[in-house]
Design an enzyme around this catalytic site. Structure first.
Site, short mmCIF file in Angstrom:
data_model
loop_
_atom_site.label_atom_id
_atom_site.label_comp_id
_atom_site.label_asym_id
_atom_site.label_seq_id
_atom_site.Cartn_x
_atom_site.Cartn_y
_atom_site.Cartn_z
N MET A 159 53.59 37.41 48.00
CA MET A 159 52.34 38.17 47.82
C MET A 159 51.35 37.86 48.96
O MET A 159 50.86 38.77 49.63
CB MET A 159 51.71 37.82 46.47
CG MET A 159 50.47 38.64 46.19
SD MET A 159 49.44 37.94 44.86
CE MET A 159 48.10 37.27 45.81
N ASP A 162 52.24 39.37 52.23
CA ASP A 162 52.45 40.82 52.27
C ASP A 162 51.30 41.48 53.05
O ASP A 162 50.15 41.05 52.94
CB ASP A 162 52.50 41.37 50.83
CG ASP A 162 52.95 42.81 50.81
OD1 ASP A 162 54.17 43.04 50.87
OD2 ASP A 162 52.07 43.72 50.78
N VAL A 164 49.60 44.04 52.58
CA VAL A 164 48.48 44.55 51.77
C VAL A 164 47.41 43.46 51.61
O VAL A 164 46.21 43.71 51.75
CB VAL A 164 48.99 45.02 50.38
CG1 VAL A 164 47.85 45.17 49.39
CG2 VAL A 164 49.74 46.33 50.52
N GLY A 238 43.16 38.26 30.14
CA GLY A 238 43.67 38.46 31.50
C GLY A 238 44.96 37.69 31.66
O GLY A 238 45.23 37.10 32.71
N ASP A 261 45.41 42.09 28.32
CA ASP A 261 45.23 42.45 29.74
C ASP A 261 45.06 43.96 29.82
O ASP A 261 45.06 44.66 28.79
CB ASP A 261 46.42 41.98 30.59
CG ASP A 261 46.03 41.70 32.05
OD1 ASP A 261 45.65 42.67 32.75
OD2 ASP A 261 46.11 40.55 32.50
N MET A 282 38.39 43.73 29.09
CA MET A 282 37.65 42.53 28.65
C MET A 282 36.14 42.70 28.81
O MET A 282 35.37 41.91 28.26
CB MET A 282 38.13 41.30 29.43
CG MET A 282 37.90 41.34 30.91
SD MET A 282 38.84 40.05 31.73
CE MET A 282 38.59 40.48 33.44
N LYS A 295 42.65 31.90 32.22
CA LYS A 295 43.09 31.17 33.42
C LYS A 295 43.03 32.08 34.65
O LYS A 295 43.56 33.21 34.63
CB LYS A 295 44.53 30.67 33.21
CG LYS A 295 45.15 30.09 34.45
CD LYS A 295 46.58 29.64 34.20
CE LYS A 295 47.27 29.29 35.49
NZ LYS A 295 47.45 30.41 36.42
N HIS A 299 37.32 33.54 38.32
CA HIS A 299 37.15 33.46 39.79
C HIS A 299 37.28 34.83 40.47
O HIS A 299 36.98 34.96 41.64
CB HIS A 299 38.09 32.42 40.42
CG HIS A 299 39.54 32.79 40.50
ND1 HIS A 299 40.45 32.04 41.20
CD2 HIS A 299 40.24 33.83 39.97
CE1 HIS A 299 41.64 32.59 41.10
NE2 HIS A 299 41.56 33.66 40.36
C1 LIG Z 1 44.19 36.57 38.85
S1 LIG Z 1 45.02 37.34 37.52
C2 LIG Z 1 45.32 35.97 36.44
C3 LIG Z 1 46.47 36.20 35.54
C4 LIG Z 1 46.84 35.05 34.61
N1 LIG Z 1 45.76 34.65 33.76
C5 LIG Z 1 47.37 33.88 35.41
O1 LIG Z 1 46.68 32.88 35.55
O2 LIG Z 1 48.48 33.97 35.91
C6 LIG Z 1 43.69 38.21 36.70
C7 LIG Z 1 44.16 39.06 35.54
O3 LIG Z 1 43.02 39.74 34.99
C8 LIG Z 1 43.43 41.02 34.58
N2 LIG Z 1 42.28 41.93 34.46
C9 LIG Z 1 41.55 42.48 35.46
N3 LIG Z 1 40.59 43.26 34.96
C10 LIG Z 1 40.70 43.22 33.61
C11 LIG Z 1 40.00 43.84 32.54
N4 LIG Z 1 38.97 44.63 32.79
N5 LIG Z 1 40.39 43.58 31.27
C12 LIG Z 1 41.45 42.77 31.02
N6 LIG Z 1 42.15 42.13 32.00
C13 LIG Z 1 41.79 42.37 33.28
C14 LIG Z 1 44.39 41.43 35.69
O4 LIG Z 1 45.22 42.51 35.35
C15 LIG Z 1 45.15 40.14 35.94
O5 LIG Z 1 46.30 40.04 35.15
#
Ligand SMILES: C[S@@+](CC[C@H](N)C(=O)[O-])C[C@H]1O[C@@H](n2cnc3c(N)ncnc32)[C@H](O)[C@@H]1O
Length: 403
Positions: A159, A162, A164, A238, A261, A282, A295, A299
């Site tokens: 990732m 990549d 992107v 999330g 999520d 959320m 988690k 951030h």
């Molecule tokens: C950085 S990832 C962290 C994923 C997981 N908690 C981990 O630590 O592996 C942030 C997560 O927040 C989710 N997310 C972003 N906007 C959101 C929203 N409005 N409601 C619910 N989830 C959301 C994303 O899809 C993603 O899976």
């Protein structure tokens, strides 16, 4: 003249001066080397990506597991590489050997050199033909083997390397001069979560990286943190495709998990026993539970968005109590350099902080403990406690009601 004055100066120098001079020469050497190291920093990750794409780590893992052959030459690895089309061309095992040597220099693989014939004087290529180099996985290299169970950091490299994600860094300096458009939006015309939604390749790449990262950390976390013991219903906000909850509920079978999520993310999630998948936003509402796990989510957002998320977490907890278990990097209040192995110990949380600046929306950042406490206080949590830190990730508990 110059030589004479140097001699006079040198003769008059006290031992202390000599010590000072040699220590400043040494410091210069160290500083020059560290600066040169930075000029070639990105080469290591690019090379690691190539080795992952080629499947080198899986080939080395298979050899390491066999009783007869623990290490392989570049040629032996090359023979096992899977090629999309052969086209009558040969795999370049010389290139592969150079890749392996670089990986050996950073201790991702180990190199052993055996003399197989006497060197021919004056033959400059004889080193390669008369020495046989073979390679094996080191404990660090094992983290890049792509395993069925997903315990690998390879997807995180794929990732980060990549185009992107790299392209966002082309716009980091522009965002400093004008913060009205985020680096990722400058690079791609949309936010990262929007791009995930629109581009299945990027979505898959991102979700795989998150799940792998989560698995590696959760395994370590579950050995050090025991705050899930008294939880019956745990909501992972999330939670991506459920990797964290899968491990938590496997260790604590009495827990019912709700992985929450965005709808397009939970739609691609595998099933796990006792884990329910709920799609939603959320920023609107969060399913109820007696504890909430969150988690690497705060951030991604600025303080205002974090307060909305935390307010919704607060509402989702029972009014009699409950806790939000936050897992994030907690930044130090000041940078106190620590040295190890002749170099500066990397502060990984600060790298993640800049990754958030490049990939996420404006105001996304890693925070200090004080900043987390401020967010929690404004939302109305009774207390914030830092429970444990593993590598550069900490577990914080925000409790709704004072004990
Ligand atoms: C950085 S990832 C962290 C994923 C997981 N908690 C981990 O630590 O592996 C942030 C997560 O927040 C989710 N997310 C972003 N906007 C959101 C929203 N409005 N409601 C619910 N989830 C959301 C994303 O899809 C993603 O899976």
């Amino acid at each position: 003249m110059a030589t004479n004055s140097y001699r006079v100066a040198h003769t008059n120098a006290t031992t202390e001066n000599l010590d000072k001079q040699s220590s400043s020469v040494h410091q210069n050497d160290v500083a020059r080397h560290a600066a040169l190291d930075l000029t070639l920093y990105s080469v290591v990750c690019g090379t690691l990506k190539a080795a992952i794409e080629l499947g080198v780590f899986e080939i080395l893992a298979k050899a390491g597991a066999s009783a007869s052959q623990k290490s392989l030459t570049a040629k032996e690895i090359a023979e096992q590489l899977v090629r999309p089309t052969a086209n009558g061309t040969a795999v370049n095992s010389g290139y592969l050997q150079r890749i392996l040597r670089l990986l050996a220099s950073v201790n991702i693989v180990s190199e052993s050199v055996a003399v197989v014939a006497a060197a021919e004087p004056g033959n400059f290529t004889s080193y390669n033909t008369h020495h046989q180099r073979s390679y094996a996985l080191t404990p660090i290299g094992k983290y890049f083997v792509q395993a069925e169970d997903g315990f690998s950091l390879a997807p995180v490299i794929l990732m980060g390397e990549d185009w992107v994600f790299k392209k966002a860094f082309d716009h980091l300096s522009a965002a400093v001069l004008d913060d009205s458009v985020d680096p990722f939006v400058r690079a791609h015309g949309k936010s990262q979560f929007q791009l995930n939604n629109d581009d299945p390749r990027v979505d898959k790449l991102f979700n795989a990286a998150m799940s792998s990262h989560a698995r590696i950390y959760m395994e370590a976390l579950l050995g050090a943190y025991h705050g899930f013991q008294d939880v019956n219903c745990l909501v992972d906000v999330g939670g991506c495709t459920g990797a964290s909850l899968a491990l938590i509920t496997a260790k604590y079978p009495h827990i019912r998990g709700i992985n929450f999520d965005l709808p397009h993310v939970v739609a691609t999630a595998p099933t796990y026993p006792r884990v329910e998948f709920v799609g939603g936003n959320m920023f609107e509402s969060i399913p109820s539970g007696d504890a909430i796990f969150i988690k690497s989510v705060l951030h991604n957002w600025d303080d205002e968005h974090c307060m909305t998320i935390l307010k919704n977490c607060f509402k989702a907890l029972p009014s009699s109590g409950g806790k939000v278990i936050v897992m994030e990097s907690v930044l130090p209040d000041s940078i106190n350099l620590q040295y190890e192995n002749g170099g500066v110990k990397p502060m990984l949380g600060l790298r993640l902080d800049i990754a958030m600046l490049a990939y996420s929306s404006g105001g996304a950042k890693e925070r200090t403990l004080h900043e987390f406490q401020q967010l929690a206080n404004v939302v109305g949590f009774a207390s914030v406690a830092l429970i444990t830190t593993i590598d550069f990730f900490s577990v914080l508990e925000f409790t709704r009601v004072a004990a």
